[in-house]
Write an enzyme that holds these catalytic residues in place. Structure first.
Site, PDB file in Angstrom:
ATOM      1  N   LEU A  47       0.850  -1.189   0.000  1.00 40.45           N
ATOM      2  CA  LEU A  47       0.000   0.000   0.000  1.00 40.45           C
ATOM      3  C   LEU A  47       0.889   1.244   0.000  1.00 40.45           C
ATOM      4  O   LEU A  47       1.166   1.830   1.047  1.00 40.45           O
ATOM      5  CB  LEU A  47      -0.930  -0.007   1.209  1.00 40.45           C
ATOM      6  CG  LEU A  47      -2.195  -0.849   1.079  1.00 40.45           C
ATOM      7  CD1 LEU A  47      -3.115  -0.621   2.265  1.00 40.45           C
ATOM      8  CD2 LEU A  47      -2.927  -0.528  -0.214  1.00 40.45           C
ATOM      9  N   HIS A  48       1.298   1.643  -1.189  1.00 38.09           N
ATOM     10  CA  HIS A  48       2.258   2.741  -1.319  1.00 38.09           C
ATOM     11  C   HIS A  48       1.718   4.052  -0.744  1.00 38.09           C
ATOM     12  O   HIS A  48       2.286   4.632   0.183  1.00 38.09           O
ATOM     13  CB  HIS A  48       2.607   2.952  -2.798  1.00 38.09           C
ATOM     14  CG  HIS A  48       3.092   1.740  -3.504  1.00 38.09           C
ATOM     15  ND1 HIS A  48       4.365   1.238  -3.333  1.00 38.09           N
ATOM     16  CD2 HIS A  48       2.486   0.906  -4.389  1.00 38.09           C
ATOM     17  CE1 HIS A  48       4.523   0.160  -4.090  1.00 38.09           C
ATOM     18  NE2 HIS A  48       3.396  -0.058  -4.736  1.00 38.09           N
ATOM     19  N   ASP A  49       0.633   4.536  -1.325  1.00 41.17           N
ATOM     20  CA  ASP A  49       0.185   5.901  -1.042  1.00 41.17           C
ATOM     21  C   ASP A  49      -0.291   6.135   0.390  1.00 41.17           C
ATOM     22  O   ASP A  49      -0.066   7.221   0.943  1.00 41.17           O
ATOM     23  CB  ASP A  49      -0.903   6.307  -2.041  1.00 41.17           C
ATOM     24  CG  ASP A  49      -0.388   6.327  -3.471  1.00 41.17           C
ATOM     25  OD1 ASP A  49       0.847   6.397  -3.653  1.00 41.17           O
ATOM     26  OD2 ASP A  49      -1.201   6.265  -4.404  1.00 41.17           O
TER      27      ASP A  49
END
Length: 318
Positions: free
Chosen positions: A239-241
């Site tokens: 989950l980058h953002d």
């Protein structure tokens, strides 16, 4: 203490979850949501931001679409990751409100100018809109407290061997941002690849009895498909953002180091690379706080606890 933020995004599954995470916390005051092309085409990312805010009953937040392409290059999108709509998976509502009749840069400038306190910019897509804002409104730089961005990597890339997607899409914009002198927190792949959501985490989310949690579970179901490719070596989906929002809410979950970061804008092999001087080899002054480590379980707990906020009282309050 509340923090005024502007979210500049290209939704995108993880952008949508970052937005949902941010709006669960009253300490983060969203002045605006602006969109860029990136994960999908500019019309789709704008529509997706409106759809997520409609789902959350947050039509009070002004939204504007931004640049339709990078500063000097042709647009690249990540439809192989996010699907035809950019938010494939759940059945989302159509927008119940319209975007502002001004550009993203104009909306950001307006909100920063009117804000009673410094503003934190949170870009989770290519940095085109932020670069245009900084270049055209130098008088507003003192009112920007920090830029907390998702992009880059001290190690390997995810779009080319050297470059992370957001920076690769518009390296010239990233170069402007990192040279701006405004404090930066860089949430790059070094930390976001540790922010993996596992199957059992998705089931924790699915067990939360509200429609927002169900939507997030379905977003993650789709997002997992791309990341199950063995070449990545992932157990879950990164989950980058949401790491940007998690850092704003709980910086103690992260390990960070102040570093000089430069952007490669010329090389055929390493275009879009974020050159991170972790060992102070260049002698250049640090221009970013770079995140390297994460308490994954604490990150997941923050997401799960935040999703519990979206009960009927929240969703019907406006």
């Amino acid at each position: 203490m509340t923090r005024h933020i502007i979210l500049d995004c290209d939704p995108g599954h993880d952008d949508a979850i970052a937005l949902i995470l941010a709006l669960a916390h009253p300490d983060l005051v969203p002045l605006a949501v602006t969109t860029s092309a990136g994960n999908q085409t500019p019309d789709k990312t704008l529509n997706n931001a409106l759809r997520i805010l409609t789902l959350l009953n947050r039509g009070d937040i002004p939204v504007a679409g931004g640049a339709t392409k990078p500063l000097t290059r042709e647009l690249i999108i990540a439809d192989n990751v996010h699907g035809e709509t950019g938010l494939d998976g759940p059945a989302l509502p159509e927008p119940s409100f319209s975007p502002q009749a001004i550009t993203a840069v104009e909306l950001m400038a307006q909100q920063i100018r009117q804000s009673t306190q410094p503003v934190t910019l949170v870009p989770t897509g290519p940095l085109t809109n932020i670069a245009l804002l900084l270049a055209s409104h130098s008088e507003l730089h003192p009112k920007i407290e920090r830029i907390v961005l998702m992009g880059g990597a001290a190690g390997v890339g995810n779009w080319t061997p050297a470059a992370e997607f957001n920076i690769f899409v518009d390296p010239e914009a990233a170069d402007i941002v990192f040279k701006s002198g405004i404090p930066i927190t860089m949430c790059g792949l070094d930390v976001t690849h540790q922010a993996q959501i596992m199957d059992e985490d998705i089931e924790r989310i699915r067990a939360i009895p509200n429609p927002i949690a169900q939507c997030v579970a379905e977003l993650l179901d789709f997002f997992m498909i791309y990341h199950r490719d063995p070449k990545w070596g992932f157990i879950g989906a990164p989950l980058h953002d949401p790491c940007t929002i998690a850092w704003l809410l709980k910086p103690e979950l992260f390990e960070a180091q102040d570093c000089w970061v430069g952007i490669e804008t010329q090389s055929e092999l390493t275009l879009g690379m974020t050159v991170v001087d972790r060992y102070q080899l260049t002698g250049k002054t640090a221009n970013a706080t770079v995140l390297f480590g994460l308490d994954r379980l604490g990150f997941v707990d923050l997401l799960v606890d935040s999703l519990r906020v979206y009960d009927p009282t929240y969703l019907n309050r406006r």
